[in-house]
Design an enzyme around this catalytic site. Structure first.
Site, mmCIF file in Angstrom:
data_model
loop_
_atom_site.group_PDB
_atom_site.id
_atom_site.type_symbol
_atom_site.label_atom_id
_atom_site.label_comp_id
_atom_site.label_asym_id
_atom_site.label_seq_id
_atom_site.Cartn_x
_atom_site.Cartn_y
_atom_site.Cartn_z
ATOM 1 C CG HIS A 62 -13.218 -77.612 -27.099
ATOM 2 N ND1 HIS A 62 -12.211 -78.534 -26.890
ATOM 3 C CD2 HIS A 62 -12.586 -76.420 -27.297
ATOM 4 C CE1 HIS A 62 -11.036 -77.936 -26.951
ATOM 5 N NE2 HIS A 62 -11.229 -76.656 -27.183
ATOM 6 C CB CYS A 83 -9.445 -82.213 -26.359
ATOM 7 S SG CYS A 83 -10.493 -81.060 -25.451
ATOM 8 C CD GLU A 88 -16.175 -82.915 -28.203
ATOM 9 O OE1 GLU A 88 -15.966 -81.680 -28.271
ATOM 10 O OE2 GLU A 88 -15.355 -83.747 -28.628
ATOM 11 C CG ASP A 107 -10.239 -75.431 -30.413
ATOM 12 O OD1 ASP A 107 -10.902 -74.555 -29.844
ATOM 13 O OD2 ASP A 107 -10.637 -76.594 -30.549
ATOM 14 C CB CYS A 149 -14.590 -82.664 -24.788
ATOM 15 S SG CYS A 149 -14.548 -80.993 -25.495
ATOM 16 C CG ASN A 185 -14.653 -75.283 -31.635
ATOM 17 O OD1 ASN A 185 -14.583 -74.052 -31.607
ATOM 18 N ND2 ASN A 185 -13.738 -76.051 -31.081
#
Lengths: 143, 143
Positions: B50, B77, B52, B140, B80, B39
């Protein structure tokens, strides 16, 4: 036509001029465009640089998105829809969903209002691009 | 522990050392790590960075993802997960989903295999970060 969608179309055309995929997006808050973006997969060699992702990134760390509306010349895919759901953007206005179905149902299931303006110009831009550069298009949507 | 997850944890710790959110990710193909990421919201002032997303971006334009597995120290999340579904990544291995539930059900509904390793070290890293910098964490995840 909606002037915000007109601005998204301008972004799509910028992308095309740069040799990229012609999808454009703008983010609107309180009746004003706060950021613009377009697909930059080709330009930046970045598979994540979809139009809506580029647009949201260009807005910077605005924190809250619950008073924003995102415009895109094409119905958002799962990547962009995922960003919209995660950040709590409340409304999506898409130029069309004929050339690509996108993830409208997924967004609606998560409480996002989704409007499809079904604009001929948006379809024509995409149809021509897919005809000319099918490999880049299918790479972009992970097919 | 799985050495790939260990590499994802190293990425998370790099992020922490840089003053960022400690979530790390690696992308694996044919038993080898092909990209790493963490991140970088704080480091790059980029709300889309993020772990990923950073990891998939760092892999470049690899085209097909159907033979890749993504590791993340935290359950992905919707942003991602949307990328994972759109690009056709077949398997997700998460370090934990206690500190953040993520979008496991959404990924499973779309045919992605999701494994939660429930690792104490991953939870501790996140718990400490959320305790110390709650504002950045809630920014975030769009809350």
């Amino acid at each position: 036509m909606d002037t915000f969608m007109q601005s998204a179309i301008e972004e799509a055309k910028k992308g095309l001029e740069e040799g990229g995929i012609p999808i454009g997006s703008v983010l609107v808050r309180k009746g004003e465009i706060i950021s613009r973006g377009h697909n930059r997969r080709v330009q930046h060699d970045d598979p994540l640089a979809h139009a809506e992702i580029d647009c949201i990134r260009n807005a910077g760390r605005i924190g809250k998105y619950n008073d924003t509306v995102i415009y895109s010349t094409l119905m958002p895919c799962y990547l962009c829809a995922g960003a919209i759901v995660q950040f709590g953007i409340k409304k999506v206005i898409a130029g069309e969903s004929d050339t690509f179905e996108g993830a409208a149902d997924f967004m609606r299931e998560h409480g996002v209002e989704v409007v499809d303006l079904n604009i001929e110009e948006c379809k024509e831009i995409m149809k021509e691009f897919i005809r000319e550069k099918p490999d880049i298009w299918y790479e972009d949507i992970g097919k």
